[in-house]
Design a protein around this motif. Structure first.
Motif, PDB file in Angstrom:
ATOM      1  N   ARG A 173       0.868  -1.203   0.000  1.00 39.19           N
ATOM      2  CA  ARG A 173       0.000   0.000   0.000  1.00 39.19           C
ATOM      3  C   ARG A 173       0.889   1.232   0.000  1.00 39.19           C
ATOM      4  O   ARG A 173       2.028   1.201   0.473  1.00 39.19           O
ATOM      5  CB  ARG A 173      -0.845   0.025   1.307  1.00 39.19           C
ATOM      6  N   THR A 204       1.434  -0.404   4.490  1.00 41.40           N
ATOM      7  CA  THR A 204       0.983  -1.691   5.078  1.00 41.40           C
ATOM      8  C   THR A 204       0.998  -2.736   3.959  1.00 41.40           C
ATOM      9  O   THR A 204       0.691  -2.468   2.803  1.00 41.40           O
ATOM     10  CB  THR A 204      -0.468  -1.540   5.596  1.00 41.40           C
ATOM     11  N   THR A 212      -8.134  -7.916  12.387  1.00 37.88           N
ATOM     12  CA  THR A 212      -8.114  -6.617  11.685  1.00 37.88           C
ATOM     13  C   THR A 212      -7.511  -5.577  12.612  1.00 37.88           C
ATOM     14  O   THR A 212      -7.955  -5.443  13.756  1.00 37.88           O
ATOM     15  CB  THR A 212      -9.574  -6.184  11.347  1.00 37.88           C
ATOM     16  N   VAL A 214      -6.963  -1.693  12.016  1.00 33.62           N
ATOM     17  CA  VAL A 214      -7.090  -0.615  11.020  1.00 33.62           C
ATOM     18  C   VAL A 214      -5.775   0.168  10.985  1.00 33.62           C
ATOM     19  O   VAL A 214      -5.273   0.597  12.018  1.00 33.62           O
ATOM     20  CB  VAL A 214      -8.285   0.302  11.408  1.00 33.62           C
ATOM     21  N   GLY A 215      -5.185   0.255   9.799  1.00 31.35           N
ATOM     22  CA  GLY A 215      -3.922   0.984   9.657  1.00 31.35           C
ATOM     23  C   GLY A 215      -2.725   0.051   9.609  1.00 31.35           C
ATOM     24  O   GLY A 215      -1.605   0.468   9.312  1.00 31.35           O
ATOM     25  N   THR A 237      -3.260  -3.903   8.978  1.00 34.02           N
ATOM     26  CA  THR A 237      -3.441  -5.182   8.266  1.00 34.02           C
ATOM     27  C   THR A 237      -4.010  -5.016   6.847  1.00 34.02           C
ATOM     28  O   THR A 237      -4.466  -5.981   6.258  1.00 34.02           O
ATOM     29  CB  THR A 237      -4.444  -6.069   9.062  1.00 34.02           C
ATOM     30  N   GLY A 238      -4.008  -3.824   6.328  1.00 29.98           N
ATOM     31  CA  GLY A 238      -4.354  -3.696   4.902  1.00 29.98           C
ATOM     32  C   GLY A 238      -5.794  -4.074   4.606  1.00 29.98           C
ATOM     33  O   GLY A 238      -6.678  -3.925   5.453  1.00 29.98           O
ATOM     34  N   ALA A 239      -6.023  -4.585   3.396  1.00 28.93           N
ATOM     35  CA  ALA A 239      -7.396  -4.847   2.929  1.00 28.93           C
ATOM     36  C   ALA A 239      -8.082  -5.795   3.900  1.00 28.93           C
ATOM     37  O   ALA A 239      -7.445  -6.710   4.440  1.00 28.93           O
ATOM     38  CB  ALA A 239      -7.353  -5.455   1.531  1.00 28.93           C
ATOM     39  N   PRO A 240      -9.374  -5.558   4.171  1.00 29.41           N
ATOM     40  CA  PRO A 240     -10.082  -6.383   5.165  1.00 29.41           C
ATOM     41  C   PRO A 240     -10.187  -7.831   4.700  1.00 29.41           C
ATOM     42  O   PRO A 240     -10.443  -8.100   3.524  1.00 29.41           O
ATOM     43  CB  PRO A 240     -11.471  -5.729   5.246  1.00 29.41           C
ATOM     44  N   LEU A 252     -12.298 -10.688   4.396  1.00 33.20           N
ATOM     45  CA  LEU A 252     -13.749 -10.858   4.479  1.00 33.20           C
ATOM     46  C   LEU A 252     -14.147 -12.336   4.487  1.00 33.20           C
ATOM     47  O   LEU A 252     -15.311 -12.680   4.587  1.00 33.20           O
ATOM     48  CB  LEU A 252     -14.419 -10.135   3.286  1.00 33.20           C
ATOM     49  N   ASP A 286     -14.843   4.056  10.159  1.00 36.29           N
ATOM     50  CA  ASP A 286     -13.473   3.569   9.936  1.00 36.29           C
ATOM     51  C   ASP A 286     -13.254   3.306   8.451  1.00 36.29           C
ATOM     52  O   ASP A 286     -14.114   2.710   7.792  1.00 36.29           O
ATOM     53  CB  ASP A 286     -13.276   2.212  10.660  1.00 36.29           C
ATOM     54  N   VAL A 306     -11.345   1.012   6.346  1.00 38.97           N
ATOM     55  CA  VAL A 306     -10.647  -0.249   6.674  1.00 38.97           C
ATOM     56  C   VAL A 306      -9.780  -0.690   5.488  1.00 38.97           C
ATOM     57  O   VAL A 306     -10.297  -1.060   4.417  1.00 38.97           O
ATOM     58  CB  VAL A 306     -11.668  -1.372   7.016  1.00 38.97           C
ATOM     59  N   GLY A 307      -8.460  -0.566   5.690  1.00 41.53           N
ATOM     60  CA  GLY A 307      -7.538  -1.155   4.721  1.00 41.53           C
ATOM     61  C   GLY A 307      -7.026  -0.221   3.656  1.00 41.53           C
ATOM     62  O   GLY A 307      -6.108  -0.565   2.896  1.00 41.53           O
ATOM     63  N   ARG A 363     -12.034  -5.401  -2.776  1.00 41.44           N
ATOM     64  CA  ARG A 363     -13.118  -4.902  -1.916  1.00 41.44           C
ATOM     65  C   ARG A 363     -12.553  -4.386  -0.590  1.00 41.44           C
ATOM     66  O   ARG A 363     -11.773  -5.070   0.087  1.00 41.44           O
ATOM     67  CB  ARG A 363     -14.095  -6.062  -1.647  1.00 41.44           C
ATOM     68  N   TYR A 364     -12.912  -3.158  -0.212  1.00 39.79           N
ATOM     69  CA  TYR A 364     -12.559  -2.571   1.093  1.00 39.79           C
ATOM     70  C   TYR A 364     -13.867  -2.107   1.744  1.00 39.79           C
ATOM     71  O   TYR A 364     -14.934  -2.127   1.121  1.00 39.79           O
ATOM     72  CB  TYR A 364     -11.617  -1.364   0.900  1.00 39.79           C
ATOM     73  N   LEU A 365     -13.757  -1.653   3.030  1.00 43.11           N
ATOM     74  CA  LEU A 365     -14.990  -1.253   3.724  1.00 43.11           C
ATOM     75  C   LEU A 365     -14.845   0.156   4.285  1.00 43.11           C
ATOM     76  O   LEU A 365     -13.736   0.592   4.653  1.00 43.11           O
ATOM     77  CB  LEU A 365     -15.262  -2.216   4.898  1.00 43.11           C
ATOM     78  N   VAL A 392     -20.492  -8.794   2.886  1.00 46.05           N
ATOM     79  CA  VAL A 392     -20.487  -9.229   4.299  1.00 46.05           C
ATOM     80  C   VAL A 392     -21.885  -9.116   4.890  1.00 46.05           C
ATOM     81  O   VAL A 392     -22.046  -8.891   6.092  1.00 46.05           O
ATOM     82  CB  VAL A 392     -19.479  -8.390   5.125  1.00 46.05           C
TER      83      VAL A 392
END
Lengths: 456, 645, 528
Positions: B17, B21, B136, B138-139, B141-144, B146, C378, C380-381, C452-454, C480
């Protein structure tokens, strides 16, 4: 959904008008407080104590406060020693930078007519934001020395040097979740060495327009529980039986201890003997084309409640200059500011007539429909009937207006809108008004710039 | 983004990123994932800053187990005389996956997973919870993720922290996981361990404490199956700090610190509601929110915020410094001013204390100094004016020997005299300026000075000696930022440097108003005439990467506010809270000569003029930081540069 | 006939005084205010919403205006659907725009009197209300028309329009019934706004930035019932050179150039309004019952009036307002597939929160909160965002030269607060990409892929829909929805358009207007 505000709004205001309070307050003829002009902040000046200290004598008192929906609520609060009854919120203490401040606290005997001391075993005062606070007397508590109701005449003396100017709160440090919710708090203002026309060195404001707005919220159910226990003669921990903080459910939200429309009644209105401080914010408009430089008003937010409150003025964005009595490195402008529990903010407020609304004939860009094609709420209004600033116009016969000189009114309220209720009545609660009078004019015989005569 | 002397931060691969990250995990097993990583790097279309250390360093393994647990929490209703069970599911760090069986998760555990900025880690998660989870932060671990890690499975997340600070990690696969307790804290330390939280002065600390704010709905946590509980009825009725409650009869383990110590509080709001943390009687200096630095090092960004009540939204973290001030045995309360409590006879369960230990007089820091156009024998040690000497309170020694690096006096044109110095005691790096121009050393010393372009070292430059590499470079080219008016260059005679932000704080010899009185320097839109009794800051836009690059001036300290006019500052030292300086003459204002010419004078708690104000302020009268009489009894004006360890 | 208007300086004021005075004198309009005749005021052409910003028409006598109509209707939320076994959509109030924007001359609806609009639009509310885009330096009017309620004909509630955050407002246009007037059913009221630039007298800052608008008649009720929307002002430097008059090709920036060097340029922008829904007052109002507002206890949490997974259903536009450029998908009159049924539920909630972006782009988030709770979103990612403005005020200090912007991974919004933040989209990662089934419905050639991000709330106890999470009740392209509900949306990151032949990648088109999605769903002909 029509809400029965008409009778209520007219009731309180007409009573206040009848008592000469509101009209005078609104028209700001007589200075409503020590700071003069429209200021509603009322500084209690302390006595001179040993060592040149500025000394205040406070008592913890109980008693009743009233709300616009007719409900009265049993409350605990501080009062100046010897006062006939409590005052909610507590006295606003004003000192100057560098002062040695001494506050003596006592908890007089708890009378059976619920107008004496508070029925708690212990109580105290904290001064959040101050450094080097010492406390002598009383018995050691969790956070500071506490007044012991079991020891007649017990007194605790709190001392500190007001080393940094700004807006602060003082509040109870004993069983805070109960005693702060019951009302034991008050405002503390430290003026900078530059003098009382400044909020911080180098930042001045119009001393006729200084306002302190203290936010708080009340669950009447919890207060009734303690009232009944107290009437039943219980004291100490027993008086808290049945008090379940987890089930706290607020019904009233207050500014300076009052809910709208009581908030805009002036200081010391006889209608509210135990709630002396008003919250109407009143200024004169600035005129970009005029010669007079209208200094901004100073508004001090202080959130003494347990919840966070987002406060929003209509009419203009505000210049935020400090939080928790420390100036920001630079101004931030905002039209809503969330004031968290215990936080204070200092803001500069001004309204500039950039569109030349005042004066006759200025076009307003569109055609307003005739007034009978519009709708007034509840038969009373804070509208002058004319779009221009400083103009009054005939309203429909069944509508009475509180304006006297074509001034504008803007609401200034919590934007968590369920908080601008009096239990179930709308347009109430944590709401005040911002009154903008036309710009000052040069009054030849008075030899100074004054509000237009109709506004005085 | 590389630190001057830090480990490289970026690796050359397509899945990095821009915020550094690394990409998150895939569902396939570790071996195939590594193969996939190699494959994707061939298609790398986006290359990031050149890697200074080869290809991706081998990742360090961190093992975390997720499993059910049971806590016994002091019961506020009984004043803490009894405890009550709280069922939860939590994370716990272990040495290896073999330890998961015996590991016991702690509710609201403040002990953090410790990572270092710029190092690549594999966060291996062993899932023994009974349901799929993920990890997770935030900040970090990068992309969530899912899809999640199946029950009883193990998988890993590759993380290369770009920014030091405090992070909350949790399973975000299902919102109920965080409510159940599947949360933890990750602390990222700066690449170069230097006793700070963010590698900058304002985040310097000696004691630290993580404060985890959380809330429990007992009926939800203790339910047979929390996954079928109706979230509309979720209403916390137990309020925790570090997984425990403060009650009349039980206290949360306190923080023990001495008076005068700088304590770093790492707030982590792990609850679903907002909280407002206050410290009674001490000001809280916020140095970072969610790892975003507040130290004015951004493009003239906000200076550290000084608050009493810090508002934290759900999930937010804050790094805050408090300087403990009290008598031995004092108890200073840290509590949530929203006063959430389930009992009536105390001040709310979310309260813990700082216990003041000894009242320790702060140890005087080491003093680095350079002499003024003279050679002296100080307590038997020969110190020349091109050297930097170190005084550790008892003995004097030569810390930097100018001659050993080619700074050898050859009268009359080549007299080397250091008249401004800054030393980083951890790395041993030395920043300095010379009193007058000097030929760049050649011959045996040419290699050391290779990175310095000009053949003539100039008096308005600041050079940096990299202690590890043993080489010199130009940190600040005075002419590039306007420190010369064409006729003559303005000699820098006092310097203090922040290697992280690249901000250089300095004073000059002689005034910078041009002949016709027109203020010469423009900075942040305001033109001003700086004089030799002022302290200026040069804030470069691209930070430490290019300290001489485009930026703006501002005046940090205006000497006239302290009665200085004709006097000339000839040394500048900046600490987390103070501005210190030395003068070329006795201090004018105080009748009794309290401050000699060579003393180091301190303005404690210095504040540049806040909003609209016009004068600098200190929170106390000017104080003596170092009395030069220790070296030589006379008021001889023989020291012209200072730095503190 | 007209007393000398108070002298004013500045380019547009002279224009307005001089021109309008002559008009009034010429056309014999009632003396006194030299006002624009009501026909001209209400009739000016104006396009609403995200298609194009309001523009000055050639004839300076007519100022651009929009008509907003207030009425009631129903909106859909998971578990409270229009169709299905127990249809029970949520009774709501709201503003809505006219679908047919055409000029007066061509018989468009902009200039119809309220009576004509009642039959077509009453009971067909849109919530959240359309996003209004206007230009700094313009003078404009919003004509508020009260169509009355279909569900509650017994209520003669008035309505008003409050522009939340307008600087130096006048009382009559501030839209508070208690301090000015309200609009009774069947009536109009024009609200006039002069969007000042920073160089005009008495101004310190311009009007550019993100604001909100909502009704203020019994505001606790009408705001919660859905009368809320986002309005934002585009900076003058977006369309004009520094002189403010000479036009130039559009440059996508959120704020004017400034000496603090804050970069507010962006490739795409998304306006998202957070809120909550407590179904109790909605149901009580529909059933003629009172509600005690201090019992407010929300059960749904929304982005732009939708709960996840509906938040990722694309933007919806009436056929009359279909933009000339973009990708479109016609909504069938009778939905057949599950996705078509899910999309038809959102027919009255046209503002999407789906964020489709390309790798490396700068993305502007205009976030605002008109709920009664503090919300924190938030990212996220995606790395951190740089917050550049609070409450339509660029963070550049009093003198305008001090960069106070800051970076953060989460945005906190108190009720009534707005934030503008910009993030840079991370690199596209083909290994973990998913197929865009939404785009594939337009044509097989558009089989593009995304990561995909959130963007979601962090309050774990509020990520549900009235206590439930039902993966089958919503679009299939939400990922999700088996675990999350409430205040969640998704960020889809597409690769840069690869020109290399053979890849067949039909990349994500450029965005032309705020919240535009690809595709945008188009309301069938004849539907309102």
């Amino acid at each position: 959904m029509k809400l029965p505000i008409r009778s209520k709004l007219a009731g309180i205001l007409s009573v206040a008008v009848m008592a000469g309070g509101l009209a005078a307050g609104l028209s700001s003829g007589a200075p409503a407080s020590a700071n003069g002009g429209n200021s509603t902040i009322r500084c209690e000046t302390g006595g001179v104590g040993t060592g040149g200290a500025v000394e205040f004598n406070l008592e913890a008192r109980d008693g009743y406060i009233s709300f616009p929906d007719g409900n009265t609520v049993y409350t605990w609060s501080y009062a100046l020693a010897g006062a006939p009854y409590l005052q909610f919120p507590g006295p606003t203490l004003c000192v100057d930078e560098g002062d040695l401040v001494r506050v003596n606290l006592t908890n007089p005997p708890h009378g059976d007519n619920l107008s004496g001391g508070i029925p708690a075993d212990f109580t105290s005062i904290l001064f959040p934001g101050q450094t080097g606070v010492t406390a002598t007397g009383g018995t050691a508590g969790l956070l500071t020395q506490e007044v012991d109701a079991g020891v007649p005449g017990d007194m605790v003396t709190y001392e500190f040097t007001a080393s940094a100017p700004g807006t602060y709160l003082y509040e109870s440090g004993t069983d805070q979740a109960v005693q702060v919710q019951m009302g034991l708090f008050g405002g503390l203002v430290v003026y900078p060495s530059a003098g009382r026309g400044f909020v911080y060195d180098g930042v001045n404001f119009d001393t006729e327009n200084e306002f302190l707005l203290i936010f708080h919220e009340i669950d009447p159910g919890l207060h009734v529980g303690i009232e009944l226990n107290s009437l039943a003669g219980l004291t100490g921990d027993a008086v808290l039986d049945g008090y379940d903080p987890v089930s706290r459910h607020n019904r009233y939200w207050t500014i300076n201890g009052r809910s709208f429309p009581d908030v805009i009644a002036p200081n010391d209105t006889p209608v509210l003997p135990t709630q002396p401080y008003g919250g109407l914010v009143q200024i004169n408009a600035g005129d970009p084309d005029g010669a007079y430089i209208q200094l901004p008003a100073l508004v001090r937010y202080a959130n003494a409640g347990l919840d966070n409150h987002p406060f929003h003025p209509h009419g203009n964005s505000l210049r935020i200059i400090a939080q928790d009595a420390r100036p920001f490195p630079d101004e931030i402008e905002a039209y809503t500011e969330t004031v968290a529990a215990g936080q204070t903010y200092d803001l500069l407020a001004e309204w500039n007539d950039v569109e030349a609304w005042q004066g006759t004939g200025a076009p307003i860009g569109v055609t307003l429909p005739a007034l009978n094609n519009t709708m007034f709420k509840g038969g009373v209004t804070f509208y002058s009937g004319d779009a221009d600033l400083g103009q009054q116009q005939q309203l429909p016969l069944d509508v009475t207006t509180f304006t006297t000189c074509g001034e504008y009114y803007f609401p200034w309220h919590s934007h968590a809108l369920q908080e601008i209720q009096n239990f179930d009545e709308g347009f109430g609660g944590m709401l005040t008004l911002w009154r903008v009078d036309p710009p000052k004019e040069f009054d030849a015989d008075a030899g100074q710039w004054l509000s237009p005569t109709a506004c005085r | 983004m590389a630190q001057p002397d830090g480990v490289q931060v970026m690796t050359m691969s397509s899945n990095t990123r821009t915020d550094g990250t690394m990409k998150t995990k895939t569902t396939s097993s570790i071996r195939s994932r590594i193969a996939a990583l190699v494959a994707t790097s061939l298609l790398a279309s986006v290359t990031v800053a050149a890697a200074t250390v080869g290809t991706a360093a081998a990742a360090t393994d961190i093992w975390v187990c997720a499993k059910p647990g049971s806590a016994s929490v002091a019961d506020p209703a009984t004043g803490g005389t009894s405890t009550m069970p709280v069922a939860f599911t939590g994370f716990v760090e272990v040495a290896s996956d073999l330890d998961c069986a015996t590991a016991i998760p702690q509710l609201g555990d403040p002990t953090p997973i410790r990572l270092t900025q710029g190092v690549t880690y594999n966060l291996n998660v062993v899932n023994q919870t009974g349901f799929p989870i993920n990890l997770t932060a935030v900040g970090l671990t990068g992309a969530p993720d899912l899809t999640g890690i199946a029950d009883t499975a193990t998988d890993s997340y590759e993380v290369t922290p770009a920014q030091p600070g405090t992070y909350l990690y949790e399973s975000s696969l299902d919102p109920r996981h965080a409510l159940l307790g599947l949360q933890g804290v990750i602390v990222v330390d700066p690449a170069v361990p230097d006793g700070t939280a963010h590698g900058n002065l304002v985040s310097d600390y000696s004691t630290e404490q993580v404060v985890v704010i959380s809330e429990i709905d007992l009926s939800f946590n203790n339910a047979v199956d929390p996954f079928v509980e109706d979230l509309r009825n979720f209403k916390p009725d137990l309020y925790l700090l570090n997984g425990q409650t403060h009650t009349a009869g039980s206290a949360i383990p306190p923080i023990v610190a001495d008076s005068g110590e700088r304590v770093l509080l790492r707030y982590v709001n792990a609850s679903s509601d907002n909280s407002t943390m206050t410290v009674l009687g001490l000001r809280q200096i916020i140095v970072a929110f969610d790892g975003e630095i507040f130290d004015g090092s951004g493009a003239a960004g906000e200076l550290p915020r000084n608050e009493s009540n810090i508002f934290l939204t759900a999930g937010q973290t804050a790094d805050v410094i408090v300087t403990v001030d009290g008598a031995t045995g004092d108890q200073i309360a840290i509590y949530n001013r929203n006063l959430r409590t389930s009992a009536t006879d105390d001040n709310g369960e979310q309260l813990l204390m700082i216990e003041v230990g000894a009242v320790v007089a702060p140890v005087a820091p080491d003093v680095y100094l350079s002499l003024n156009n003279t050679t002296r024998s100080l307590a038997g040690v020969v110190v020349r004016d091109e050297d930097v000497a170190l005084w550790d309170g008892t003995t004097i020694s030569v810390f930097f020997d100018g001659e050993s690096h080619g700074l050898i006096d050859v009268a009359p044109a080549n007299i080397a005299d250091i008249d401004a110095v800054h030393v980083d005691p951890v790395s041993g790096d030395v920043w300095f300026s010379l009193r007058q121009d000097f030929d760049k050393p050649t011959g045996a010393f040419a290699a050391e000075w290779a990175a310095v372009p000009d053949v003539r070292l100039q008096e308005n430059d600041i050079f940096k000696f990299d202690n590890a590499a043993g080489t010199f470079s130009v940190w600040l080219d005075g002419s590039a930022i306007g420190l010369s008016d064409g006729l003559n260059r303005h000699d820098i005679n006092g310097v203090s440097v922040d290697p992280v932000s690249g901000v250089t704080t300095f004073s000059v010899n002689g005034s910078i108003i041009t002949a016709d009185g027109v203020p010469y320097m423009t900075g942040s839109g305001v033109t001003f005439g700086a004089r030799n009794e002022d302290v200026l800051r040069w804030i470069p836009v691209s930070g430490a990467a290019d300290p001489s690059g485009p930026g703006q001036f501002n005046v940090l300290f205006d000497g006239t506010d302290f009665g200085l006019g004709v006097e000339n500052l000839d040394a500048v030292v900046i600490s987390a809270t103070d501005v210190m300086f030395s003068l070329t003459t006795e201090y004018p204002n105080i009748p009794t000569p309290e401050f000699d010419r060579d003393d180091l004078i301190a303005c404690r708690g210095h504040q540049s003029p806040p909003l609209g104000s016009i004068t600098d302020t200190c929170t106390a009268p000017l104080a003596l930081q170092f009395d030069a009489d220790v070296l030589h009894p006379t008021n001889a004006g023989q020291v012209d540069a200072y730095s503190l360890g | 006939m007209m007393s000398e208007p108070k002298s004013q300086y500045g380019r547009r004021s002279f224009l307005r005084n001089g021109a309008i005075a002559s008009l009034a004198a010429g056309s014999g309009v009632a003396a006194g205010r030299g006002l624009i005749s009501s026909a001209a005021a209400a009739g000016g052409p104006g396009f609403l919403g995200q298609a194009t910003p309001l523009v000055d028409v050639v004839d300076p006598l007519v100022i651009p205006s929009i008509r907003l109509m207030t009425t009631d209707g129903h909106i859909s939320a998971p578990g409270r659907r229009f169709s299905g076994p127990q249809p029970h959509p949520i009774y709501s109030f709201g503003f809505r725009d006219v679908d047919d924007q055409r000029l007066h001359a061509a018989g468009g609806e902009l200039n119809k009197n309220p009576g004509d609009l009642v039959t077509k639009y009453r009971g067909k509310v849109i919530a959240t209300s359309p996003t209004i885009v206007v230009l700094e330096g313009e003078e404009m009017a919003i004509v508020l028309t009260n169509l009355g309620f279909e569900g509650r004909p017994d209520l003669d509630d008035g309505h008003s329009l409050h522009w939340h955050g307008f600087r130096n407002a006048t009382a009559v246009f501030d839209g508070v019934p208690e301090t000015s007037v309200a609009v009774p059913p069947g009536r109009d009221l024009p609200y006039f706004y002069d969007l000042k630039t920073a160089d005009e007298p008495g101004q310190t800052v311009g009007s550019a930035g993100t604001y909100m608008y909502h009704c203020h008649f019994e505001d606790v009720e009408h705001v919660q019932m859905g009368m809320t929307g986002v309005i934002f002002v585009e900076p003058r430097d977006m369309y004009f050179l520094p002189d403010g008059i000479t036009p130039k090709p559009r440059v996508k920036i959120a704020y004017n150039d400034n000496s603090a060097g804050v970069d507010s340029s962006f490739a795409r922008e998304f306006a998202i309004l957070t809120n909550e829904i407590d179904p109790a007052p909605h149901d009580n109002l529909e059933a003629l019952q009172e509600f005690v507002w201090s019992d407010y206890n929300p059960k749904y949490w929304t982005l732009n009036g939708r709960c996840y997974p509906d938040t990722v259903i694309p933007q919806i536009t009436p056929i009359e307002q279909k933009a000339p450029v973009g990708e479109f998908l016609d909504m069938p009159l009778v939905p057949v597939t599950d996705d078509e049924k899910a999309e038809a539920e959102m027919y009255y909630q046209r503002n999407s929160s789906l964020i489709q972006v390309r790798e490396g782009e700068r993305v502007l988030l205009r976030l605002a909160n008109l709920g009664y709770e503090i919300h924190s979103l938030d990212l996220v990612g995606v790395g951190e965002m740089r917050v550049i403005a609070h409450d339509a005020s660029l963070l550049i200090g009093k003198a305008g030269d001090n960069d106070l912007t800051y970076t953060s991974r989460r945005i906190e919004l108190g009720p009534g607060e707005a934030r503008d933040a910009i993030f840079t989209v991370p690199a596209y990662d083909d290994l973990n990409a998913e197929v865009d089934t939404l785009a594939a419905r337009m044509s097989p050639a558009k089989a593009r892929k995304f990561n995909r991000y959130l963007l979601k709330s962090r309050a774990g106890d509020r990520l549900h829909n009235n206590g439930e999470v039902d993966p089958d009740d919503g679009p299939s392209y939400a990922k999700v929805s088996d675990t999350h509900g409430g205040m969640v949306t998704e960020i889809w990151v597409y690769p840069t358009l690869l020109d290399a032949p053979g890849l067949g990648q039909d990349g994500l088109p450029d965005q032309d207007s705020v919240n535009e999605t690809f595709p945008t769903l188009v309301v069938p002909v004849g539907q309102v």
